[in-house]
Design a protein around this motif. Structure first.
Motif, short mmCIF file in Angstrom:
data_model
loop_
_atom_site.label_atom_id
_atom_site.label_comp_id
_atom_site.label_asym_id
_atom_site.label_seq_id
_atom_site.Cartn_x
_atom_site.Cartn_y
_atom_site.Cartn_z
N ALA A 192 63.05 48.56 27.94
CA ALA A 192 63.70 49.80 28.35
C ALA A 192 64.04 50.63 27.12
O ALA A 192 64.23 50.08 26.03
CB ALA A 192 64.96 49.49 29.14
N PRO A 193 64.10 51.96 27.26
CA PRO A 193 64.46 52.79 26.11
C PRO A 193 65.84 52.44 25.58
O PRO A 193 66.75 52.14 26.35
CB PRO A 193 64.44 54.22 26.68
CG PRO A 193 63.76 54.13 27.99
CD PRO A 193 63.86 52.74 28.47
N THR A 196 69.16 56.36 21.19
CA THR A 196 69.09 56.71 19.77
C THR A 196 69.43 58.19 19.65
O THR A 196 69.80 58.84 20.64
CB THR A 196 67.67 56.47 19.22
OG1 THR A 196 66.75 57.34 19.90
CG2 THR A 196 67.24 55.03 19.41
N VAL A 199 67.10 59.76 21.97
CA VAL A 199 67.25 59.37 23.38
C VAL A 199 68.72 59.39 23.72
O VAL A 199 69.50 58.61 23.16
CB VAL A 199 66.67 57.96 23.62
CG1 VAL A 199 66.82 57.58 25.09
CG2 VAL A 199 65.21 57.91 23.20
N ASP A 204 70.78 54.86 30.31
CA ASP A 204 71.04 53.44 30.15
C ASP A 204 71.09 52.81 31.53
O ASP A 204 71.74 53.34 32.44
CB ASP A 204 72.36 53.24 29.41
CG ASP A 204 72.71 51.77 29.28
OD1 ASP A 204 73.64 51.34 29.97
OD2 ASP A 204 72.05 51.07 28.49
N ARG A 225 56.65 52.01 30.63
CA ARG A 225 58.02 52.13 30.14
C ARG A 225 58.88 52.76 31.24
O ARG A 225 58.53 53.79 31.80
CB ARG A 225 58.08 53.00 28.88
CG ARG A 225 59.48 53.06 28.25
CD ARG A 225 59.44 53.77 26.90
NE ARG A 225 58.64 53.03 25.94
CZ ARG A 225 59.07 52.01 25.21
NH1 ARG A 225 60.33 51.58 25.37
NH2 ARG A 225 58.30 51.40 24.36
N ARG A 227 61.83 54.83 33.21
CA ARG A 227 62.61 56.04 33.00
C ARG A 227 64.01 55.78 33.54
O ARG A 227 64.17 55.37 34.69
CB ARG A 227 61.97 57.23 33.70
CG ARG A 227 60.57 57.54 33.19
CD ARG A 227 59.98 58.73 33.94
NE ARG A 227 60.80 59.92 33.77
CZ ARG A 227 60.52 61.10 34.35
NH1 ARG A 227 59.47 61.19 35.16
NH2 ARG A 227 61.29 62.14 34.14
#
Length: 391
Positions: A192-193, A196, A199, A204, A225, A227
């Motif tokens: 998961a992303p 940062t 981002v 989350d 990936r 979203r």
């Protein structure tokens, strides 16, 4: 008649042919029944004639012709056609097929598609210390257990509190033991992303909450990936999770409304005709006009759509088995969307309108809708997501 019941019917036909001296073979333990292949027809097909041809010492097509009249005499079978080298293509009486499928689902409830008991399969799942991997592992473990496997899960390090307390991911152990041999990671979806500077921190899974967060992590395929935007919280048709949960809540509401009207679900003939004209008939006339609605349901809700729903429900056990084999919970998520989209058009036809009295068809439609609700609730539970009664 379910595929399992039809398999027994095929074996019974073989046994009768052997007893009558038409075939000289040992009756096999099982008969494979699948959807018809290219060039086939009907509801199901079986290759039993090809399987028996060599021990019978006859060409497969001749074996199929021997078995055909025995199958034609079976209850629930409308027609049997021999195609290709000897495939038996079986057409069933629709009302009986629907009633048997719906009855089976309602008896099993949310456990429809589960194994009858332990299979003896032992599975060790080990995930890296990453939120998506841990949630995917948890969902895969749930599905594997539903298929009778004994599963133990572990993570390379202690999961973060939000993964367990908010997202509900359960891990049996954490850390990677060095003896007798270190565990190899065997659950590794695209991570998961991570928030940062590029981002936003709001993206989350934990911030989305249990249901939306798990769906966001599980619905994409492992190589995609996820979203993690607030689109997963939207109560709009564009949000697949909303459509699935909405469909379940509507089924529950229909059950309550039917009880208020004094009738309940009973599997049978839904008696919904084909929509008038072609598939484009939905766009003709006024969809809201009372003249387009009647005991058989609103215009555009036809037998073709009912068959789509029944096919999706019948496919549920196969989907669960595939999810367990491939460790791909995204397949279950997509399947639930298919079921939800297939059952929603049936809703306006479930309850009687105006002064109309509840008919057998209304009870059958309610049973079909409740079968879809059971599949949706069971599937969401395996994904670790709540199936609300109200939405």
């Amino acid at each position: 008649m379910t595929p399992v019941e039809l398999s027994r019917t095929v074996l019974c036909a073989v046994r009768r042919a052997v007893d009558d001296g038409e075939l000289s073979v040992v009756v096999p333990g099982r008969a494979l029944v699948t959807a018809p292949g290219p060039g086939g027809c009907g509801d199901y097909a079986t290759n039993i004639a090809l399987q028996l041809a060599r021990p019978a010492g006859q060409p497969p097509r001749r074996v199929a012709e021997v078995l055909r009249p025995y199958l034609m005499g079976a209850g629930g079978v409308r027609d049997v056609v021999v195609t290709g080298p000897g495939f038996l293509n079986i057409s069933l009486r629709r009302a009986e097929v629907s009633a048997a499928l719906v009855g089976e689902i309602l008896r099993a409830g949310t456990r429809y598609g589960h194994a009858d008991g332990p299979t003896g399969q032992l599975v060790q799942l080990h995930a890296p210390h990453e939120v998506r991997a841990v949630v995917v592992m948890d969902a895969v473990a749930r599905v594997l257990r539903s298929q009778g496997a004994l599963v133990r899960t572990s993570c390379a390090a202690r999961p973060e509190p939000g993964w367990t307390e908010v997202l509900g991911a359960r891990v049996d152990a954490h850390g990677t033991p060095e003896s007798p041999a270190p565990l190899e990671v065997n659950v590794r979806p695209v991570p998961a992303p991570v928030p940062t500077a590029a981002v936003p921190a709001g993206l989350d899974a934990v911030a989305l909450g249990r249901d939306a967060g798990r769906w966001a992590l599980l619905q994409p395929a492992a190589h995609d990936r996820p979203r993690l935007g607030d689109e997963h919280l939207s109560q709009r048709e564009a949000n697949p999770l909303f459509r699935v949960r909405y469909a379940h809540a509507r089924v529950r509401a229909l059950g309550r409304n039917a009880a208020d009207l004094g009738f309940g679900a009973l599997p049978g003939d839904v008696d919904v005709p084909e929509a008038e004209g072609s598939p484009g008939a939905e766009g003709s006339g006024s969809r809201g006009a009372e003249g387009s609605r009647g005991a058989a349901g609103p215009q555009g809700v036809g037998a073709a759509r009912v068959r789509e729903l029944e096919a999706a429900l019948a496919d549920h056990p196969r989907v669960l088995a595939a999810v367990a084999a491939r460790r791909a919970p995204d397949r279950l998520a997509r399947h639930l969307v298919v079921v939800a989209d297939a059952v929603v058009p049936l809703f306006p036809a479930v309850l009687p309108r105006g002064e109309e009295k509840p008919l057998a068809a209304h009870r059958a439609r309610l049973a079909l809708a409740e079968a879809a609700g059971a599949v949706l609730a069971g599937g969401l539970s395996l994904l670790g997501i709540d199936a609300p009664d109200h939405l």
